[in-house]
Design an enzyme around this catalytic site. Structure first.
Site, PDB file in Angstrom:
ATOM      1  N   HIS A  37     -47.540 -36.535 -21.392  1.00 29.62           N
ATOM      2  CA  HIS A  37     -47.271 -37.702 -20.537  1.00 29.62           C
ATOM      3  C   HIS A  37     -46.382 -37.297 -19.347  1.00 29.62           C
ATOM      4  O   HIS A  37     -46.627 -37.701 -18.211  1.00 29.62           O
ATOM      5  CB  HIS A  37     -46.522 -38.786 -21.316  1.00 29.62           C
ATOM      6  N   LYS A 149     -56.897 -34.886 -21.527  1.00 30.78           N
ATOM      7  CA  LYS A 149     -56.915 -34.913 -23.005  1.00 30.78           C
ATOM      8  C   LYS A 149     -57.899 -35.979 -23.509  1.00 30.78           C
ATOM      9  O   LYS A 149     -58.614 -35.775 -24.479  1.00 30.78           O
ATOM     10  CB  LYS A 149     -55.490 -35.198 -23.491  1.00 30.78           C
TER      11      LYS A 149
HETATM   12  P1  AMP Z   1     -51.501 -42.529 -24.380  1.00 32.64           P
HETATM   13  O1  AMP Z   1     -50.048 -42.850 -24.411  1.00 32.64           O
HETATM   14  O2  AMP Z   1     -51.979 -41.759 -25.563  1.00 32.64           O
HETATM   15  O3  AMP Z   1     -52.349 -43.729 -24.043  1.00 32.64           O
HETATM   16  O4  AMP Z   1     -51.696 -41.532 -23.170  1.00 32.64           O
HETATM   17  C1  AMP Z   1     -51.273 -41.876 -21.870  1.00 32.64           C
HETATM   18  C2  AMP Z   1     -51.815 -40.865 -20.902  1.00 32.64           C
HETATM   19  O5  AMP Z   1     -51.328 -39.561 -21.241  1.00 32.64           O
HETATM   20  C3  AMP Z   1     -53.350 -40.774 -20.933  1.00 32.64           C
HETATM   21  O6  AMP Z   1     -53.832 -40.655 -19.605  1.00 32.64           O
HETATM   22  C4  AMP Z   1     -53.589 -39.529 -21.741  1.00 32.64           C
HETATM   23  O7  AMP Z   1     -54.814 -38.899 -21.444  1.00 32.64           O
HETATM   24  C5  AMP Z   1     -52.414 -38.666 -21.306  1.00 32.64           C
HETATM   25  N1  AMP Z   1     -52.145 -37.605 -22.282  1.00 32.64           N
HETATM   26  C6  AMP Z   1     -51.982 -37.743 -23.618  1.00 32.64           C
HETATM   27  N2  AMP Z   1     -51.807 -36.524 -24.198  1.00 32.64           N
HETATM   28  C7  AMP Z   1     -51.857 -35.608 -23.200  1.00 32.64           C
HETATM   29  C8  AMP Z   1     -51.749 -34.192 -23.159  1.00 32.64           C
HETATM   30  N3  AMP Z   1     -51.558 -33.449 -24.257  1.00 32.64           N
HETATM   31  N4  AMP Z   1     -51.840 -33.577 -21.953  1.00 32.64           N
HETATM   32  C9  AMP Z   1     -52.046 -34.310 -20.820  1.00 32.64           C
HETATM   33  N5  AMP Z   1     -52.151 -35.653 -20.799  1.00 32.64           N
HETATM   34  C10 AMP Z   1     -52.066 -36.302 -21.968  1.00 32.64           C
END
Ligand code: AMP
Length: 279
Positions: A37, A149
């Site tokens: 994030h 991701k």
């Molecule tokens: P989430 O909180 O899981 O909804 O993720 C929020 C954002 O962070 C989304 O755009 C995800 O794709 C991104 N994200 C989650 N894990 C990763 C990671 N390991 N590397 C890069 N971006 C990520």
């Protein structure tokens, strides 16, 4: 860094910035923040004058048998982490602020939501399209940044932005991994110690498959071989090698290939992917 949970407050703040001609980059999250994030937050600061991060665990993207009730809520840790980044405002809305008229929505995900995670998590991408549309309505970002991701999600959002004729520009950030290759995820904290040791095998096997494809190996038999290797450790939900732009089978015209995979390790669902140019 301001924290605000009220729509009107954030709308006023952003209209002040825009009135001065400033651009706004937006990073939507569900909290449980990690370096994946935070890499998106750093990118946001590079591409716009102002940075908005949202933390909202969106009920409409979880099915009934999924982990909505147990999803990690770590707001005070998240805010401490974000303090070290050039963030102007963290938006932490309630469900009532996001869905004042109830949870149903006319905004649906398009064709790219079919199959893969869309096949195994019915309604998931409709929920994602709905919440992202609504957040865009409130934040009106110049640019929004999503992680590779969740690769299918990234494509679904780009398709939604096009279908709704929104002016926001969608950028993506590379997958951030642990030192042993495991893609960072809020859900990794569900893994037991033994499962955590096994988990990097997912990325290892996807990397082997990529090498086999690049060295001219037959895609179908190499994928079958990888699936068998993964099944020694995981319950494989899907493993697909597709055209990275269309999410259809690869052809001679495919420029970029993606290997996409979802597995269960115990009751924890892990997803990962690799994107590379056709050799
Ligand atoms: P989430 O909180 O899981 O909804 O993720 C929020 C954002 O962070 C989304 O755009 C995800 O794709 C991104 N994200 C989650 N894990 C990763 C990671 N390991 N590397 C890069 N971006 C990520």
């Amino acid at each position: 860094m301001q924290v605000c949970s009220n729509n009107q407050q954030i709308i006023d703040l952003i209209s002040q910035w825009k009135g001065k001609g400033e651009t706004v980059a937006f990073v939507p999250t569900m909290g449980g923040l990690h370096d994946g994030h935070l890499s998106l937050v750093s990118k946001a600061a590079q591409v716009a004058d102002r940075v908005v991060v949202s933390i909202f665990i969106n009920p409409t993207q979880f099915s009934q048998n999924e982990d909505f009730d147990n999803y990690p809520e770590t707001l005070s840790d998240d805010l401490t982490l974000l303090e070290n980044y050039p963030v102007d405002v963290v938006f932490t809305p309630t469900a009532e602020q996001i869905y004042p008229k109830g949870l149903s929505s006319d905004v649906k995900a398009g064709s790219l939501a079919q199959g893969l995670c869309g096949g195994t998590r019915p309604g998931h991408f409709d929920g994602v399209a709905q919440v992202v549309y609504r957040l865009f309505e409130i934040v009106t970002p110049t640019v929004a940044i999503f992680g590779q991701k969740d690769y299918q999600q990234l494509l679904v959002i780009k398709q939604m932005v096009e279908a709704q004729v929104l002016s926001v520009k969608i950028l993506s950030g590379a997958i951030i991994r642990e030192n042993d290759g495991l893609a960072m995820s809020t859900r990794n904290q569900y893994l037991t110690k033994a499962q955590r040791q096994l988990a990097p095998e997912l990325y290892k096997q996807l990397s082997v498959l990529k090498q086999q494809i690049l060295s001219g190996g037959d895609v179908i038999s190499s994928t079958k071989h990888t699936q068998e290797a993964l099944e020694k450790h995981f319950k494989v939900e899907y493993l697909s090698v597709l055209d990275a732009n269309t999410l259809k089978s690869i052809t001679d015209n495919t420029a970029k290939i993606t290997i996409l995979c979802a597995v269960f390790l115990g009751s924890t669902r892990l997803i990962d992917n690799i994107i590379f140019n056709q050799g």
